[in-house]
Design an enzyme around this catalytic site. Structure first.
Site, short mmCIF file in Angstrom:
data_model
loop_
_atom_site.label_atom_id
_atom_site.label_comp_id
_atom_site.label_asym_id
_atom_site.label_seq_id
_atom_site.Cartn_x
_atom_site.Cartn_y
_atom_site.Cartn_z
N GLU A 77 0.95 -1.20 -0.10
CA GLU A 77 0.18 -0.05 -0.01
C GLU A 77 0.92 1.20 -0.16
O GLU A 77 0.55 2.10 -0.72
CB GLU A 77 -0.88 0.07 1.13
CG GLU A 77 -2.02 1.04 1.24
CD GLU A 77 -2.70 1.04 -0.10
OE1 GLU A 77 -3.58 -0.10 -0.07
OE2 GLU A 77 -2.99 2.20 -0.75
N GLU A 84 1.31 6.60 -6.96
CA GLU A 84 0.26 7.63 -7.37
C GLU A 84 0.67 8.84 -7.29
O GLU A 84 0.27 9.81 -8.21
CB GLU A 84 -0.79 7.37 -6.30
CG GLU A 84 -1.73 6.05 -6.67
CD GLU A 84 -3.01 5.85 -5.60
OE1 GLU A 84 -3.08 6.51 -4.81
OE2 GLU A 84 -3.94 5.01 -6.08
#
Length: 247
Positions: A77, A84
């Site tokens: 994650e 991102e």
């Protein structure tokens, strides 16, 4: 000259001490937890699993495997969050390649989460499933008629409540969610009839997927879905328990 210096943005300084590097790493984790809802969900799930491992007194080897699985999901994650951020920096607008990069990073998190779920099941199942099977045996017994009666009663009650509340249509919207009520009624009936913990968990998983689809399609609110789920499971549990007592 003075005003020009005041307006300058300070250049980032690469940490040269170990403690500064650790601070930067912790700031990155805090940013991910603050900005990403999935990261917060992973932390909550990790806390629940670790508390369960403590309560169930798993062996040191089992605890190590659970911890590695949890850390791998959190690691994935964090990488996803970093990807991102970089993609948004390089390509603020829509770009097909940027979408591929984000989707691939998210896929890595999904693969890690599936692996952790499998590991958690293999380790914790032997501690949780036998007591769960005993609970199912306390309340349930095979009853074809009881299953049909309970599902029909759930449907009738849902229709009556929708008529009284007067919101939505019979198959679209309104309170409570009929799909959630019937899905959890079937899951409860399958659990009590089979008294098999694995079948019960799979049935509940399917009911959750049906309920989530009503939220995902914006047909029901969370309250309507929760009300339908509780109604379906509760009525079916009561009816089948009565059938067991009377039978």
């Amino acid at each position: 000259m003075q005003s020009s210096e005041e307006g300058r943005v300070p250049e980032p300084v690469k940490p040269d001490r170990f403690i500064d590097s650790v601070n930067c790493a912790i700031e990155g984790i805090i940013h991910a937890a603050r900005a990403e809802k999935h990261m917060r969900n992973h932390f909550i799930a990790a806390g629940v699993v670790l508390l369960a491992a403590l309560f169930l007194r798993v062996t040191p080897l089992e605890f190590a495997l659970l911890a590695l699985s949890i850390l791998f999901v959190l690691f994935a994650e964090l990488i996803n969050t970093a990807v991102e951020a970089v993609v948004d920096l390089v390509s603020p607008g829509y770009n097909h390649l940027a979408k591929i990069a984000k989707d691939t990073a998210a896929g890595a998190v999904l693969v890690a989460a599936c692996g952790a779920a499998i590991m958690g099941y293999l380790i914790l199942a032997k501690y949780i499933l036998p007591p769960y099977g005993e609970v199912l045996a306390m309340f349930g017994a095979p009853s074809d008629i009881g299953t049909m009666v309970s599902i029909l009663i759930v449907i009738i009650v849902v229709i009556m409540l929708k008529g009284l509340i007067g919101k939505g249509t019979p198959l679209h919207g309104g309170a409570p969610s009929g799909h959630a009520a019937v899905a959890f009624s079937i899951a409860t009936a399958a659990s009590l009839n089979s008294r098999d913990p694995l079948i019960s968990l799979l049935s509940i998983a399917l009911a959750l997927m049906v309920s989530h689809s009503r939220l995902f399609m914006r047909i029901h609110t969370t309250g309507e879905v929760v009300a339908g789920s509780c109604l379906g499971a509760g009525l079916t549990l009561i009816v089948l328990f009565l059938f067991k007592l009377l039978g």
